[in-house]
Design a protein around this motif. Structure first.
Motif, PDB file in Angstrom:
ATOM      1  N   MET A  17      39.247  58.112 -16.708  1.00 40.77           N
ATOM      2  CA  MET A  17      37.979  57.499 -17.133  1.00 40.77           C
ATOM      3  C   MET A  17      38.224  56.366 -18.121  1.00 40.77           C
ATOM      4  N   GLY A  28      33.747  42.727 -16.385  1.00 43.82           N
ATOM      5  CA  GLY A  28      32.333  42.578 -16.712  1.00 43.82           C
ATOM      6  C   GLY A  28      31.804  41.171 -16.646  1.00 43.82           C
ATOM      7  N   GLY A  33      29.333  45.317 -15.149  1.00 43.19           N
ATOM      8  CA  GLY A  33      30.249  45.945 -16.102  1.00 43.19           C
ATOM      9  C   GLY A  33      30.117  45.259 -17.446  1.00 43.19           C
ATOM     10  N   GLY A  34      31.074  45.496 -18.319  1.00 46.10           N
ATOM     11  CA  GLY A  34      31.031  44.854 -19.622  1.00 46.10           C
ATOM     12  C   GLY A  34      31.317  45.831 -20.729  1.00 46.10           C
ATOM     13  N   GLY A  35      31.264  45.341 -21.953  1.00 46.43           N
ATOM     14  CA  GLY A  35      31.649  46.136 -23.115  1.00 46.43           C
ATOM     15  C   GLY A  35      30.792  47.363 -23.322  1.00 46.43           C
ATOM     16  N   PHE A  36      29.496  47.211 -23.166  1.00 50.77           N
ATOM     17  CA  PHE A  36      28.619  48.347 -23.433  1.00 50.77           C
ATOM     18  C   PHE A  36      28.903  49.494 -22.453  1.00 50.77           C
ATOM     19  N   ILE A  37      28.934  49.137 -21.159  1.00 52.63           N
ATOM     20  CA  ILE A  37      29.140  50.198 -20.165  1.00 52.63           C
ATOM     21  C   ILE A  37      30.526  50.799 -20.327  1.00 52.63           C
ATOM     22  N   LEU A  40      30.715  53.098 -23.189  1.00 48.86           N
ATOM     23  CA  LEU A  40      30.047  54.375 -22.958  1.00 48.86           C
ATOM     24  C   LEU A  40      30.899  55.278 -22.084  1.00 48.86           C
ATOM     25  N   ILE A  41      31.537  54.669 -21.067  1.00 48.45           N
ATOM     26  CA  ILE A  41      32.375  55.485 -20.192  1.00 48.45           C
ATOM     27  C   ILE A  41      33.530  56.089 -20.994  1.00 48.45           C
ATOM     28  N   ALA A  43      33.655  56.619 -24.163  1.00 46.01           N
ATOM     29  CA  ALA A  43      33.144  57.607 -25.114  1.00 46.01           C
ATOM     30  C   ALA A  43      32.874  58.926 -24.404  1.00 46.01           C
ATOM     31  N   SER A  44      32.297  58.861 -23.189  1.00 42.87           N
ATOM     32  CA  SER A  44      32.051  60.142 -22.503  1.00 42.87           C
ATOM     33  C   SER A  44      33.371  60.797 -22.126  1.00 42.87           C
ATOM     34  N   ALA A  47      34.428  62.586 -25.052  1.00 42.52           N
ATOM     35  CA  ALA A  47      33.559  63.739 -25.281  1.00 42.52           C
ATOM     36  C   ALA A  47      33.931  64.886 -24.355  1.00 42.52           C
ATOM     37  N   ILE A  51      35.141  68.583 -25.337  1.00 37.47           N
ATOM     38  CA  ILE A  51      34.508  69.841 -24.913  1.00 37.47           C
ATOM     39  C   ILE A  51      35.557  70.759 -24.294  1.00 37.47           C
ATOM     40  N   ILE A 126      30.030  56.011 -30.743  1.00 39.50           N
ATOM     41  CA  ILE A 126      29.482  57.109 -29.936  1.00 39.50           C
ATOM     42  C   ILE A 126      30.439  58.299 -29.922  1.00 39.50           C
TER      43      ILE A 126
ATOM     44  N   ASP B 653      24.050  46.924 -13.833  1.00 42.69           N
ATOM     45  CA  ASP B 653      24.538  47.107 -15.213  1.00 42.69           C
ATOM     46  C   ASP B 653      23.686  48.116 -15.963  1.00 42.69           C
ATOM     47  N   PHE B 656      24.168  51.742 -14.592  1.00 43.98           N
ATOM     48  CA  PHE B 656      25.367  52.437 -15.095  1.00 43.98           C
ATOM     49  C   PHE B 656      25.188  52.861 -16.542  1.00 43.98           C
ATOM     50  N   THR B 657      24.716  51.918 -17.333  1.00 48.57           N
ATOM     51  CA  THR B 657      24.551  52.233 -18.762  1.00 48.57           C
ATOM     52  C   THR B 657      23.600  53.407 -18.937  1.00 48.57           C
ATOM     53  N   MET B 660      25.238  56.695 -18.067  1.00 50.80           N
ATOM     54  CA  MET B 660      26.147  57.155 -19.118  1.00 50.80           C
ATOM     55  C   MET B 660      25.366  57.701 -20.305  1.00 50.80           C
ATOM     56  N   LEU B 664      25.366  61.450 -21.867  1.00 50.95           N
ATOM     57  CA  LEU B 664      25.739  61.737 -23.251  1.00 50.95           C
ATOM     58  C   LEU B 664      24.581  62.378 -24.013  1.00 50.95           C
ATOM     59  N   ASN B 735      28.558  37.111 -13.782  1.00 51.18           N
ATOM     60  CA  ASN B 735      27.568  38.158 -14.073  1.00 51.18           C
ATOM     61  C   ASN B 735      26.635  37.642 -15.172  1.00 51.18           C
ATOM     62  N   ASN B 738      25.806  39.876 -18.248  1.00 53.86           N
ATOM     63  CA  ASN B 738      26.877  39.996 -19.232  1.00 53.86           C
ATOM     64  C   ASN B 738      27.071  38.692 -19.999  1.00 53.86           C
TER      65      ASN B 738
ATOM     66  N   VAL C  82      21.596  51.192 -25.414  1.00 52.28           N
ATOM     67  CA  VAL C  82      22.641  51.716 -26.296  1.00 52.28           C
ATOM     68  C   VAL C  82      22.089  51.979 -27.692  1.00 52.28           C
ATOM     69  N   PHE C  85      19.909  54.938 -27.758  1.00 52.65           N
ATOM     70  CA  PHE C  85      20.715  56.157 -27.732  1.00 52.65           C
ATOM     71  C   PHE C  85      21.259  56.478 -29.113  1.00 52.65           C
TER      72      PHE C  85
END
Lengths: 139, 796, 125
Positions: A17, A28, A33-37, A40-41, A43-44, A47, A51, A126, B653, B656-657, B660, B664, B735, B738, C82, C85
């Motif tokens: 992941m 991205g 895609g990109g920094g935020f997604i 988050l990936i 971070a999960s 996580a 767990i 996160i 985008d 997906f966000t 996620m 979470l 994109n 982005n 984000v 969240f």
């Protein structure tokens, strides 16, 4: 949750992941895609690892405190904007260089630096929240 | 008009503020001797303004300044004519003496530096009031005098009486300042000019305006409160809680005259109407009488002087209201004379208090041997105050009677008021100046002896000034009285009165006054007892009214706070959402711009409808969930369905966000919720549920209607087109979403990730702060749920 | 498609607000999560919806041509997701900590900042 199967595959799942998140981060600019997604990936992923195997191994694995990672990301993003000072253009103007590495043209830009900063902030903040909550689970 | 030396004048206006800045430091170095250096600031101001006097005496008006807020036509500009020049000279001249006096009076006080600082601040503010040409500058300085006066009255802030007096002064004069602001704005609105110098030619326009009375009342509100006119006089005697230099400077010589200054300044444009010539004399006359009567009642030297200040201000307002040539001349002379003698007498009172340890007139006597210089200074002040030759007060009183004398009943009434008022002031003046010094020596709390030069220099100089000004009256008139009277009248005027009395009604009235004064002086004790009895018979006064007003205001605000802040979250939420619903639906209802009835979209596809249905099912399940896990899972379902909607409509985008984030969110919600023993089910009473549901439906329906209305409008694609067109060419990214995030709107994103970071930090600290549960929580049998343990916290 | 989404947004808001008005921290939290979705969908719909064509410039083109989804609301919402969240997490922890300290999950019983029977302020000077 801490079954043998889950515990065994969790490290591999997490590594996959995280790798995927970096892939999403880097593509991205031209594809979804990109920094935020990506952040988050990742971070999960952390996580899930937490767990499955407990928080301590995660903290060992990422070596730095997650908040430190986030802070470094924020700093990096801020500095990506400052880079434009050297080109005498306004703050946050995108700068591009195209170095050739092994015959392949690699586009590098201050925007990419910025996006990596975003990624690190999201990962750090996160996962820090998630890890802190998971930690509380056990006391 | 000439605009000479604007730079110097500006520096001079700023000089007191600069001196105030260095005053504490200087005082720490030099102690009370810093007064000698600090007094140089007002001396320099005095000399600077003296330079204008020749120009002004020839009828010149000096203006200067610069634009401040050009877009609103607000300037920082000043106007130096006879009126403002006289005031500026008084403020700086007496100011210098007061600074010296303060050095002696508060010698060794550990807050002396602060005191100097406040005094100089006040001086700068007061100077600004009288020099200002622009309305707003006048108002700003006006309120600054109120604030500095508040600081000075409350200087001794450990005493409740001081605090009360300070708050009282601030409320009354500051509130009056607001009235003044409103009045100035009304004038500005009527005439279109915001500068005093330009205003003078708009007198007829102003007097003819339907808003004249409004402007007049508002301006009078400001002037009367500042100049302590009855029934707003009560703050001034209470302000005597301040150290004596403050009383001598602010509450006799300068600040309280700001109201009179304002009336004089606006006399050419607001005056000469029936209202002006009725209200001012009536209130002024009432203040004159009330002030003197209350002064009789006092035994404290400062309070006696304070009440006569009230009455003197009344006299000045009364004279300004008459507006005749002689009345204005009388007002000018009396204003100058009063500043000199009252400032001096206050300093004398402080000196006696300082040296003898009391200022109760009944406990003082026979000090003339111990304090001869003080006695001379006091005598000079008292003679001028009583209106006896050869002091300036005499000229003023002659001119007053000259101006008032006429044989119609209206004038006779005011003549009578003036005679009684002046007679009683005669009494007070000598009671202050003679009583403590003559007679047998009385044992005082401190062994009295002559004070240091710093203390008697001020009153002596002021006494001498009053004498010299009267003796060389032609010079005084040429440089001070005539230019000032001309400025007040708005037309050239010449004051001619001299020390040599000449036969006429004025002289007779003077003699009557003196006779009345001498009789009253001998009956002083009986008069005092009578007044004391009368006042206690009346009981209520504006002073007590102020207390009732303040406590009423506190009670009202408590009641209002209790009403609007019941401390219940659901009440706040209900109100908030009702307001939101009103904001959404209200405008549509008001303008009748309801969205058109939506038609069923023909192109809606089956799978899209299914996803929308899943959202709804998820929502319903959240509400009706019987246990926590169902609720969490349902929450996740509606979140994933929303992610699907993003996916279906070209936003991978987002999709997906959202996936996620929902994952979470469900994970951490599960992590936390499984550890809480919470009621997942809703146990509101049914009625409450119905109310809440109606609020929610009103709000949600509002959003639907709003969104329908928005989407039925044509769409402006300018921004989106811009991003679509330049994303690749300029920012080298395919994109577009982005590119917007990291490039076009990069600075925004920087702020947003900073927010994410800060919430992360906040969460960490929330988790780490712990209350030690063992000590307080478990051992306290009275502890109820909802009662916090906030006394002790430890951070791990 | 906008009318359907508009009604969906209304439903999301209604449920979120209904949950907000209940006095239990947990339900308020879930309301907050739903409210975030509601607002995001509101912005999304207000920017008009287009099916299935993401705003990505094809490799051989210089600019976005033809029908594609509106990129601007997407960019706004992406960061909003984000941030909402992180705030949701913050509220969650806040509610959890409040429960631990005050031993109640009812907002009516949380009266530390505005206690019942608060003393009146002093009336003097």
């Amino acid at each position: 949750m801490r079954t043998v199967i889950f515990r065994s595959i969790a490290p591999y799942l997490t590594s996959l992941m995280v790798l995927f998140s970096i892939f999403v981060l880097l593509r991205g600019h031209n594809e979804p895609g990109g920094g935020f997604i990506g952040g988050l990936i990742a971070a999960s992923a952390l996580a899930i690892y937490g767990i499955a195997c407990g928080v301590a191994p995660v903290r060992r694995a990422i070596y730095f405190h997650p908040m430190a990672i986030a802070a470094f990301g924020l700093f990096m993003s801020g500095m990506a904007g400052v880079l434009s000072v050297f080109a005498s253009v306004p703050y946050m103007s995108g700068l591009w260089i195209y170095p050739h590495l092994f015959g392949v043209e690699i586009p590098l830009s201050s925007v990419l630096v910025f996006d990596v900063g975003v990624y690190l902030v999201v990962v750090g903040a996160i996962s820090s929240i998630a890890l802190a909550l998971e930690e509380r689970d056990r006391d | 008009m000439s605009a000479s030396a604007p730079g110097t004048t500006f520096i001079v206006l700023m000089l007191p503020f600069l001196a105030a800045l260095i005053a504490p430091w200087l005082t720490r170095r030099l102690g009370h001797n810093a007064a000698w250096l600090l007094a140089l600031a007002p001396v320099a101001i005095f000399i600077h303004f003296l330079g204008f006097s020749a120009d002004v005496a020839d009828g010149g008006v000096v203006t200067g300044g610069f634009q401040w807020v050009p877009s609103y036509n607000v300037s920082f500009s000043w106007l130096i004519d006879g009126l403002s020049l006289t005031f500026a000279l008084l403020i700086s001249g007496i100011g210098a003496l007061i600074i010296l006096y303060s050095g002696g009076y508060l010698k060794g006080h550990d807050q002396l530096g602060r005191f100097f600082s406040f005094m100089l601040l006040f001086m700068g503010a007061m100077l600004g009031v009288v020099i200002s040409d622009s309305f707003l500058m006048l108002f700003v300085y006006w309120e600054l005098t109120s604030i500095t006066s508040f600081l000075l009255i409350g200087f001794d802030h450990t005493r409740e009486a001081s605090r009360r007096a300070a708050i009282q002064a601030l409320v009354v004069t500051g509130g009056g300042g607001l009235a003044l602001l409103a009045g100035l704005l009304v004038i500005w609105n009527i005439t279109g000019v915001s500068q005093v110098s330009l205003l003078l030619s708009y007198g007829d326009e102003l007097r003819g305006s339907p808003f004249y009375l409004l402007a007049l009342f508002l301006v009078l509100g400001g002037a009367f409160s500042k100049s302590a006119q009855f029934p707003l006089h009560f703050w001034l005697p209470n302000a005597m809680e301040a150290p004596t230099p403050v009383s001598a400077y602010l509450h006799s010589a300068t600040m309280v005259k700001a109201g009179v200054y304002l009336l004089m300044r606006l006399n050419p444009v607001l005056g000469d109407t029936v209202w002006w010539e009725t209200i001012l004399p009536v209130f002024g006359g009432a203040t004159l009488i009330v002030g003197t009567l209350l002064a009789i009642r006092q035994t404290d030297l400062k309070l006696m002087l304070a009440y006569t200040t009230v009455s003197s201000l009344g006299l000045l307002v009364m004279l300004t209201g008459f507006g005749s040539e002689h009345a204005i001349a009388a007002a000018v002379l009396y204003l100058v004379a009063h500043s000199l003698f009252k400032g001096g007498l206050f300093m004398v009172a402080g000196l006696i208090d300082h040296e003898a340890g009391t200022r109760d007139v009944t406990k003082l006597g026979g000090l003339r041997k111990a304090m001869p210089v003080t006695f001379i200074a006091a005598l000079a002040g008292a003679i001028s105050m009583a209106g006896l030759p050869p002091f300036l007060g005499f000229l003023a009183k002659e001119e007053i009677y000259y101006a008032l004398w006429a044989t119609d009943p209206w004038s006779l009434a005011f003549v009578a008021i003036a005679v009684i008022g002046n007679g009683l002031m005669f009494v007070i003046g000598f009671a202050v100046a003679l009583k403590p010094f003559l007679g047998p020596e009385v044992k005082t709390p401190k062994h009295a002896h002559e004070g240091p030069a710093l203390l008697w220099l001020g009153p002596l100089t002021l006494g001498a000034a009053a004498l010299v000004a009267a003796l060389i009256s032609p010079v005084t008139h040429r440089f001070i009285s005539s230019p000032m009277a001309s400025a007040i009248a708005g037309a050239p005027e010449t004051v001619t009165i001299s020390v040599i009395p000449h036969m006429g009604p004025a002289l007779i009235l003077s003699l009557v006054t003196i006779a009345f004064g001498i009789i009253a002086y001998r009956m002083l004790d009986r008069l005092r007892a009578g007044m004391a009895w009368l006042l206690s018979a009346i009981g209520w006064g504006p002073d007590r009214g102020f207390d009732q007003f303040i406590s009423g205001a506190v009670r009202l605000s408590v009641a209002v706070t209790r009403l609007v802040q019941p401390g219940r979250l659901d009440v706040y939420m209900t109100v908030t959402f009702l307001m939101i619903a009103a904001a959404l639906i209200g405008p549509m209802a008001w303008y009748g711009e309801w969205p058109a009835m939506p038609v069923w979209p023909e192109d809606a596809q089956f799978h899209e409808l299914v996803v929308a249905a899943i959202v709804l099912i998820g929502l319903a399940a959240v509400i009706y969930a019987r246990d926590r896990l169902t609720a969490i899972v349902s929450l996740g379902i509606q979140g994933f369905a929303v992610a699907l909607i993003f996916m279906l409509f070209g936003a991978p985008d987002l999709s997906f966000t959202q996936f996620m984030v929902e994952t979470l969110a469900v994970v951490i919600l599960a992590l936390v919720m499984t550890r809480l023993k919470l009621h997942a089910s809703d146990h509101r009473p049914t009625l409450q549920k119905i109310i809440d549901m109606s609020v929610a439906i009103a709000c949600g329906g509002g959003f639907t209607l709003y969104l329908l209305a928005v989407t039925q409008q044509p769409f402006n694609t300018a921004l989106s087109d811009f991003f679509a067109a330049y994303s690749k060419i300029v920012a080298h990214g395919a994109n577009v979403v982005n590119v917007i995030i990291v490039d076009f709107r990069g600075t925004d994103t920087l702020g947003e990730i900073a927010v994410v970071m800060v919430t992360g930090l906040a969460i960490l600290s929330l988790i780490r702060i712990r209350t030690p549960r063992s000590t307080v929580a478990d051992n306290d049998p009275d502890r109820r749920p909802g009662q916090a343990v906030v006394e002790s916290r430890e951070v791990r | 498609m906008e009318p359907i989404l508009a009604m969906l947004v209304g439903a999301l808001f209604t449920v979120a607000i209904y949950l907000f008005l209940s006095k239990h921290v947990i339900r308020i939290l879930m309301g907050a999560a739903i409210l975030g979705n509601a607002v995001n969908l509101l912005i999304f719909t207000a920017g008009r919806v287009t099916r299935e064509v993401p705003p990505i410039i094809p490799g051989d083109a210089d600019a976005l041509t033809g029908a594609a989804a509106n990129p601007l609301p997407q960019a706004l919402i992406l960061t909003a997701i984000v941030i909402s969240f992180s705030f949701f997490a913050f509220l969650l922890v806040l509610g959890y900590r409040a429960f631990q300290e005050l031993e109640t999950d009812s907002s009516d019983d949380m009266r530390v900042a505005e206690p019942v029977g608060d003393k009146t302020p002093p009336a003097g000077y």
